[in-house]
Motif scaffolding. Sequence first.
Motif, PDB file in Angstrom:
ATOM      1  N   LEU A 179       1.956  -3.531   3.757  1.00 27.84           N
ATOM      2  CA  LEU A 179       1.215  -2.489   4.747  1.00 27.84           C
ATOM      3  C   LEU A 179       1.154  -2.939   6.106  1.00 27.84           C
ATOM      4  O   LEU A 179       0.203  -3.935   6.163  1.00 27.84           O
ATOM      5  CB  LEU A 179      -0.279  -2.093   4.455  1.00 27.84           C
ATOM      6  N   ASP A 180       1.813  -2.560   7.013  1.00 30.92           N
ATOM      7  CA  ASP A 180       1.937  -3.018   8.543  1.00 30.92           C
ATOM      8  C   ASP A 180       0.844  -2.610   9.357  1.00 30.92           C
ATOM      9  O   ASP A 180       0.475  -1.593   9.131  1.00 30.92           O
ATOM     10  CB  ASP A 180       3.076  -2.462   9.103  1.00 30.92           C
ATOM     11  N   ASP A 181       0.352  -3.262  10.438  1.00 34.23           N
ATOM     12  CA  ASP A 181      -0.562  -2.895  11.184  1.00 34.23           C
ATOM     13  C   ASP A 181      -1.819  -2.554  10.793  1.00 34.23           C
ATOM     14  O   ASP A 181      -2.482  -1.611  11.012  1.00 34.23           O
ATOM     15  CB  ASP A 181       0.055  -1.740  12.245  1.00 34.23           C
ATOM     16  N   PHE A 182      -2.218  -3.495   9.587  1.00 30.01           N
ATOM     17  CA  PHE A 182      -3.265  -3.020   8.784  1.00 30.01           C
ATOM     18  C   PHE A 182      -4.567  -2.916   9.835  1.00 30.01           C
ATOM     19  O   PHE A 182      -4.745  -3.860  10.540  1.00 30.01           O
ATOM     20  CB  PHE A 182      -3.441  -3.743   7.546  1.00 30.01           C
ATOM     21  N   ILE A 202      -2.380  -8.185   8.896  1.00 31.34           N
ATOM     22  CA  ILE A 202      -3.416  -7.972  10.070  1.00 31.34           C
ATOM     23  C   ILE A 202      -2.729  -7.502  11.317  1.00 31.34           C
ATOM     24  O   ILE A 202      -1.874  -8.284  11.651  1.00 31.34           O
ATOM     25  CB  ILE A 202      -4.251  -9.173  10.186  1.00 31.34           C
ATOM     26  N   ASP A 203      -3.106  -6.545  11.972  1.00 32.30           N
ATOM     27  CA  ASP A 203      -2.463  -6.140  13.015  1.00 32.30           C
ATOM     28  C   ASP A 203      -2.927  -7.206  14.290  1.00 32.30           C
ATOM     29  O   ASP A 203      -3.902  -7.586  14.185  1.00 32.30           O
ATOM     30  CB  ASP A 203      -3.164  -4.765  13.542  1.00 32.30           C
ATOM     31  N   GLN A 204      -1.897  -7.346  15.055  1.00 32.97           N
ATOM     32  CA  GLN A 204      -2.016  -8.250  16.104  1.00 32.97           C
ATOM     33  C   GLN A 204      -2.905  -8.146  17.011  1.00 32.97           C
ATOM     34  O   GLN A 204      -3.462  -9.138  17.601  1.00 32.97           O
ATOM     35  CB  GLN A 204      -0.617  -8.582  16.843  1.00 32.97           C
ATOM     36  N   ALA A 236      -1.272 -12.865   8.820  1.00 32.32           N
ATOM     37  CA  ALA A 236      -1.792 -12.421  10.275  1.00 32.32           C
ATOM     38  C   ALA A 236      -0.501 -12.426  11.163  1.00 32.32           C
ATOM     39  O   ALA A 236       0.259 -13.031  11.160  1.00 32.32           O
ATOM     40  CB  ALA A 236      -2.819 -13.489  10.781  1.00 32.32           C
ATOM     41  N   GLU A 237      -0.372 -11.221  12.117  1.00 32.01           N
ATOM     42  CA  GLU A 237       0.517 -10.910  13.125  1.00 32.01           C
ATOM     43  C   GLU A 237       0.135 -11.622  14.337  1.00 32.01           C
ATOM     44  O   GLU A 237      -1.019 -11.340  14.519  1.00 32.01           O
ATOM     45  CB  GLU A 237       0.808  -9.558  13.009  1.00 32.01           C
ATOM     46  N   GLY A 238       0.968 -11.649  15.244  1.00 33.49           N
ATOM     47  CA  GLY A 238       0.973 -12.016  16.593  1.00 33.49           C
ATOM     48  C   GLY A 238       0.184 -13.324  16.931  1.00 33.49           C
ATOM     49  O   GLY A 238      -0.803 -13.347  17.707  1.00 33.49           O
TER      50      GLY A 238
HETATM   51 MG    MG Z   1       3.039  -4.951  12.787  1.00 37.55          MG
END
Ligand code: MG
Length: 278
Positions: A179-182, A202-204, A236-238
């Motif tokens: 699940l993206d941009d959670f 985890i959204d950036q 964790a993204e970003g």
């Molecule tokens: Mg994303």
Amino acid sequence: AKSAAGRRRVRFFEPQAQEVVRRYLNLHADLLRALERGEFVLHYQPQVDGSGRVRGAEALIRWQHPEEGLVGPAEFIPVAERSGLIIGVGEWVLDSACRQLAQWAALPTSCDWVVALNVSARQFAQADFVDQVRNALLRSGAPARQLKLELTEGLLVDDIDDAVLRMNALRQMGVGLALDDFGTGYSSLRYLKRLPLSQVKIDQSFVRDMLNNGNDVAIIRSILSLGESFGLEVIAEGVETADQHAFLQELGCAAFQGYLFGRPQPAAGLTSLSPNGI
Ligand code: MG
Ligand code: C2E
Ligand code: MG
Ligand code: MG
């Protein structure tokens, strides 16, 4: 029927509206040509585990424009989504990512990287989407267990029962689901427990400000604890700085993606990081 005043207002804005429509149609025609001429490319961004080892990569589309150079997805994915061209673009992404995955999986040391790709709402809503994934895997010979699809909440809320059926079918094939941009959508918790996910991202935006915003830390903490309760991996993204990375590790996060570990890049750049370092 519109009042005279209303009609005048509409006419007043007409030139601008026409300009917007003209640009939209131009871009649509350009995108169609780009698809036919093979101007799209996938870049791959590494995803690493707690010890910094590359575990896989996210495929991110770019448009190698003959005049403009490399164009990012934010510039054309929204238009492709509105015009329906995302169906063709999405099939290309699926095929192309599966072919790359098959190549990595065939390396002599049997590289076990997982390749993640982004799926848009209209693509996921197609009646034969699950078959498309199955066929792309068969055609390429890529192992289903090393493929992961990134979905967003927006794509699941329309018909949650149907979404769950599709997701179950994909999981039965062995395909992972993230699940993206959670944290950026709505009502996540209400249906999160029903979704057969393997990962949440985890959204950036939360990572970006975590070092000076306690609320973001609180949100990250709750996502990590949700992940633990539901048995989901959390990535964790970003992640851009060593300080963000250290803090995330302290909070118990064990998977990371971001400029700190590598930019999105052509596949060849990643292959050099593979277990046998070709
Ligand atoms: Mg994303
Ligand atoms: P996303 O799936 O959330 O992808 C993550 C975005 O964050 C990527 O932007 C990536 O380059 C960027 N990023 C990664 N690490 C960092 C970092 O440390 N700092 C910052 N500031 N950014 C970082 P990109 O490649 O421009 O993609 C934007 C969005 O476009 C993606 O967000 C995804 O929603 C969409 N997209 C990309 N490729 C595809 C595709 O093949 N199909 C579809 N349907 N959508 C795609
Ligand atoms: Mg993504
Ligand atoms: Mg995004």
